[in-house]
Design a protein around this motif. Structure first.
Motif, PDB file in Angstrom:
ATOM      1  N   GLY A 243      28.428  34.596  58.294  1.00  0.00           N
ATOM      2  CA  GLY A 243      28.698  34.778  56.880  1.00  0.00           C
ATOM      3  C   GLY A 243      27.486  35.288  56.125  1.00  0.00           C
ATOM      4  N   LYS A 244      27.714  36.196  55.180  1.00  0.00           N
ATOM      5  CA  LYS A 244      26.633  36.769  54.393  1.00  0.00           C
ATOM      6  C   LYS A 244      26.849  36.426  52.925  1.00  0.00           C
ATOM      7  N   PRO A 245      25.762  36.417  52.127  1.00  0.00           N
ATOM      8  CA  PRO A 245      25.910  36.082  50.702  1.00  0.00           C
ATOM      9  C   PRO A 245      26.840  37.024  49.958  1.00  0.00           C
ATOM     10  N   GLU A 246      26.841  38.314  50.352  1.00  0.00           N
ATOM     11  CA  GLU A 246      27.664  39.290  49.646  1.00  0.00           C
ATOM     12  C   GLU A 246      29.080  39.309  50.213  1.00  0.00           C
ATOM     13  N   VAL A 247      30.057  39.291  49.334  1.00  0.00           N
ATOM     14  CA  VAL A 247      31.463  39.328  49.725  1.00  0.00           C
ATOM     15  C   VAL A 247      32.107  40.568  49.116  1.00  0.00           C
ATOM     16  N   GLN A 248      32.838  41.316  49.938  1.00  0.00           N
ATOM     17  CA  GLN A 248      33.565  42.467  49.420  1.00  0.00           C
ATOM     18  C   GLN A 248      34.952  42.036  48.959  1.00  0.00           C
ATOM     19  N   VAL A 249      35.366  42.524  47.801  1.00  0.00           N
ATOM     20  CA  VAL A 249      36.682  42.203  47.246  1.00  0.00           C
ATOM     21  C   VAL A 249      37.491  43.494  47.168  1.00  0.00           C
ATOM     22  N   PHE A 250      38.691  43.463  47.748  1.00  0.00           N
ATOM     23  CA  PHE A 250      39.593  44.613  47.772  1.00  0.00           C
ATOM     24  C   PHE A 250      40.798  44.299  46.887  1.00  0.00           C
ATOM     25  N   CYS A 251      40.959  45.060  45.805  1.00  0.00           N
ATOM     26  CA  CYS A 251      42.128  44.910  44.936  1.00  0.00           C
ATOM     27  C   CYS A 251      43.110  46.012  45.308  1.00  0.00           C
TER      28      CYS A 251
END
Length: 411
Positions: A243-251
């Protein structure tokens, strides 16, 4: 006439009318036949590639209504394939679906792997899926009737594990917290991370995905908020051990009617989270005076709450922090939502309203951050529903209540 012949001959007929003619077909298992006909008719709308395949067996009506649509299942397939292709030096890929259900998601995601295992505790569904998979051309799969927790305990390391936890409690009430679903993914998280290179988790669209990221111990790498035809349908999380601090969000908003076989058009807005976004400044009086287009984000963007990101990405201005409507002096290609051309703007002043609405008999009305409901505003304006005019009632950042009269653009 056999039951299968009856189903094939009358599958386009009204099941209610067929039920009244049951005495004419004594050799037909009528309850089963009617369920298959109703299932096929649902599949024609929801699972067109399944409906085109002869011999597919359909479960009871409730299972058909609750299962994924082909449009959303194909989207999961694309996500699974992208992640599977990232795995370095993978000589043989594998997946296990621990909560198989009717097998719609499994039938699409399993095609991305060399071998696949379907797990379901309901024996009747296992029997149906076991018969359907080869008819759908899926020959790399095995079916296990078992509890998810028991299979996970004995499971060999997999490329992907898929879960769609049951979202109803023992009383049948809907749940939206991960910990209240069955199985409890939070409890299983250590085993899931140990036995897979990534996990795909399907959850209720009502769930607070920000809290889910925290509850899942920072293992979430991607959040997919998936809508179909403008209605938010599901929340899809991809978890990985690293797991990484940055999360990608796909709308994502998918058109549920394919333009060709297997092709479902969609709009998509992607952004990353990991730090606090700076608020998008607004100057509503200046903006409204100089704007010619109004933008309404789609359901996935609304669920994500990524309004500052949308404003920065497309160079548009919010009417106010709580309106969730945006303005610009230009039309924008690819905006994730609906675009309207602004025809007029009015306050709630009675004289101004009479002048602006003169001769108007009907309009589509939406309220955003406004003191009146749609019904109350419609009654005050004395307008019927419908037509080509769209009225957005909202409040500016200065606290002014306004109505924006618009019409849809062609894009």
């Amino acid at each position: 006439m056999t039951t299968s012949e009856f189903v094939k001959q009358f599958r386009e007929s009204d099941p209610r009318k067929l039920a009244l003619q049951a005495s004419r077909y004594p050799d037909v298992d009528m309850p089963y036949a009617l369920n298959q006909i109703q299932g096929w008719q649902t599949a024609l709308r929801k699972l067109p590639s399944w409906a085109a395949c002869d011999g597919v067996v359909y479960p009871p009506h409730l299972n058909m209504e609750q299962c994924s649509s082909e449009a959303t299942a194909r989207y999961k397939q694309q996500v699974a394939r992208r992640w599977a292709e990232r795995i370095p030096n993978a000589s043989r890929t594998s997946m296990t679906d621990l909560t198989g259900g009717f097998g719609v998601d499994f039938s699409f995601t399993s095609r991305c792997f060399d071998c696949a295992t379907y797990v379901e505790r309901n024996a009747s569904l296992c029997e149906v899926v076991g018969a359907n998979l080869p008819r759908l051309g899926i020959l790399n799969a095995q079916v296990k009737c078992a509890e998810a927790e028991a299979v996970l305990e004995q499971l060999e390391p997999q490329t992907m594990i898929f879960l769609d936890p049951a979202r109803r409690d023992e009383h049948g009430a809907k749940t939206v917290l991960i910990a209240d679903c069955t199985p409890d993914v939070c409890q299983l998280l250590p085993s899931l991370m140990q036995k897979s290179q990534f996990v795909m988790l399907k959850l209720s669209p009502m769930l607070d995905w920000h809290k889910a990221i925290v509850d899942l111990d920072g293992k979430v790498r991607e959040v997919h908020i998936v809508s179909a035809d403008g209605e938010c349908k599901e929340l899809l999380l991809v978890l990985a051990p690293d797991g990484k601090p940055e999360v990608q969000v796909f709308c994502v908003d998918i058109l549920s009617r394919p333009v060709s076989e297997g092709q479902y058009p969609r709009s998509e807005f992607v952004y990353s989270i990991g730090g606090e976004a700076e608020p998008q400044p607004t100057n509503s009086k200046l903006t409204i005076q100089n704007s010619t287009f109004l933008f309404e984000p789609n359901a996935s963007v609304m669920k994500a709450g990524c309004f500052d990101e949308i404003a920065r990405a497309y160079g548009i201005c919010a009417i106010s922090r709580n309106s969730h409507l945006f303005l610009s002096d230009r039309e924008i290609d690819g905006f994730p939502g609906r675009t309207f051309a602004i025809d007029a703007v009015t306050t709630m002043n009675k004289r101004q309203l009479r002048q602006t609405l003169s001769g108007m008999k009907q309009a589509n009305i939406a309220v955003r951050n406004f003191p009146l409901s749609v019904a109350e505003l419609r009654k005050r304006l004395k307008l019927n529903d419908g037509g080509d005019t769209y009225i957005f009632a909202t409040t500016t950042s200065d606290g002014d209540h306004i109505l924006m009269l618009t019409h849809k653009t062609k894009k």
